[in-house]
Enzyme design. Structure first.
Site, mmCIF file in Angstrom:
data_model
loop_
_atom_site.group_PDB
_atom_site.id
_atom_site.type_symbol
_atom_site.label_atom_id
_atom_site.label_comp_id
_atom_site.label_asym_id
_atom_site.label_seq_id
_atom_site.Cartn_x
_atom_site.Cartn_y
_atom_site.Cartn_z
ATOM 1 N N HIS A 1 29.711 35.846 45.805
ATOM 2 C CA HIS A 1 30.208 35.107 44.591
ATOM 3 C C HIS A 1 29.668 33.783 45.015
ATOM 4 C CE1 HIS A 1 33.385 32.270 43.201
ATOM 5 N NE2 HIS A 1 33.778 33.480 42.231
ATOM 6 N N ASP B 1 32.706 41.196 46.246
ATOM 7 C CA ASP B 1 32.551 40.563 45.096
ATOM 8 C C ASP B 1 31.912 39.871 44.055
ATOM 9 O OD1 ASP B 1 34.465 38.852 42.882
ATOM 10 O OD2 ASP B 1 34.517 37.313 45.047
ATOM 11 N N ASP B 2 31.686 40.403 42.978
ATOM 12 C CA ASP B 2 30.876 39.575 41.414
ATOM 13 C C ASP B 2 29.378 40.514 41.373
ATOM 14 O OD1 ASP B 2 32.743 38.142 40.643
ATOM 15 O OD2 ASP B 2 31.872 36.411 41.198
ATOM 16 N N HIS C 1 43.653 35.735 46.017
ATOM 17 C CA HIS C 1 43.042 35.185 44.437
ATOM 18 C C HIS C 1 43.623 36.305 43.177
ATOM 19 C CE1 HIS C 1 39.915 34.171 41.543
ATOM 20 N NE2 HIS C 1 40.769 33.088 41.615
ATOM 21 N N CYS D 1 37.172 37.770 38.749
ATOM 22 C CA CYS D 1 37.854 38.095 40.034
ATOM 23 C C CYS D 1 39.779 38.822 39.498
ATOM 24 C CB CYS D 1 37.648 37.116 40.879
ATOM 25 S SG CYS D 1 36.114 36.232 40.711
ATOM 26 N N LYS E 1 38.996 37.554 50.257
ATOM 27 C CA LYS E 1 39.060 36.940 49.480
ATOM 28 C C LYS E 1 40.746 37.860 48.958
ATOM 29 C CE LYS E 1 37.521 36.215 45.063
ATOM 30 N NZ LYS E 1 37.008 35.498 43.692
#
Length: 232
Positions: free
Chosen positions: A224, A33-34, A127, A71, A125
């Site tokens: 994240h 993530d990210d 989301h 995201c 995750k």
């Protein structure tokens, strides 16, 4: 700060004693993530990522493609195979109290793989919406789910805290967010999420019945925000 999602896709060989040969590959899909473009070592970054570098050097690096800077749009595209403008998720992230999810008439990859005989699991995750139960992972083709539904939270307490925003009232939500399938799981309080999700993924792989192919979607919370890491 704009960022992107890095993903790794490769076959996992489950050479379990007595297992029959299976023509369908086992798939471990790791979603980090990210990550920014220069946040991995093999791009010459000062950030050291030896495990990712090793995976990249032993596999195929795909870099000439587009990705979304946040995201929900990226996750919805990767899981449905459809550009997010077709799912009305192009504008931003789904907020905790927002009545929105990937449309229920859209097909998620886990649904197709499940129809093809795969055992499908998600760790980490989600989301892409949870305002009704039909939006959640075990109703979207996944046989099991261990993880959290929102966009980010404390890595140790697994608590999501959002304050009120006049610009976006849907942000107002605070609470504990860690589930096993459809139920809240509290015994992992205090456990660092990266280790927790990795351990769960290892268990799924080791316990898998090799008579069916495996699809494991491993969506780590790292890197994240909030930026929390163990001392080591």
């Amino acid at each position: 700060m704009k960022s992107l999602l890095l993903f790794l896709l490769f076959n996992v060989s489950l050479n379990l004693e007595g297992a029959e040969s299976n023509q369908q590959p086992n798939i471990l899909f790791i979603f980090a993530d990210d990550y920014g473009f220069n946040d991995v070592g093999y791009h010459g970054s000062e950030i050291k990522t030896p495990v990712l570098d090793k995976l990249a050097n032993e596999g195929v690096i795909l870099e000439k493609y587009y990705v979304q800077p946040i995201c929900t749009p990226t996750r919805s595209t990767m899981l449905t195979g459809r550009y997010q403008i077709h799912t009305s998720l192009q504008h931003g992230n789904i907020q905790p109290a927002q009545p929105l999810c990937v449309p229920l008439d859209e097909t998620i990859i886990a649904e197709k793989l499940s129809q093809s005989g795969y055992k499908t699991h998600i760790v980490g995750k989600w989301h892409i919406g949870y305002y009704r139960k039909e939006c959640t992972p075990t109703y979207r083709g996944f046989h099991s789910f261990f993880g959290y539904l929102n966009g980010g939270e404390n890595y140790y307490t697994h608590v999501k805290r959002n304050g009120f925003s006049e610009v976006n009232p849907y942000r107002l939500w605070r609470g504990y967010d860690l589930r096993r399938n459809e139920f809240v799981s509290t015994k992992e309080k205090g456990e660092y999420s990266t280790f927790m999700f990795a351990k769960e993924a290892q268990k799924i792989i080791m316990d898998h019945d090799a008579s069916s192919p495996l699809f494991l979607y491993l969506a780590f919370q790292a890197v994240h925000s909030p930026l929390l890491v163990p001392e080591q």
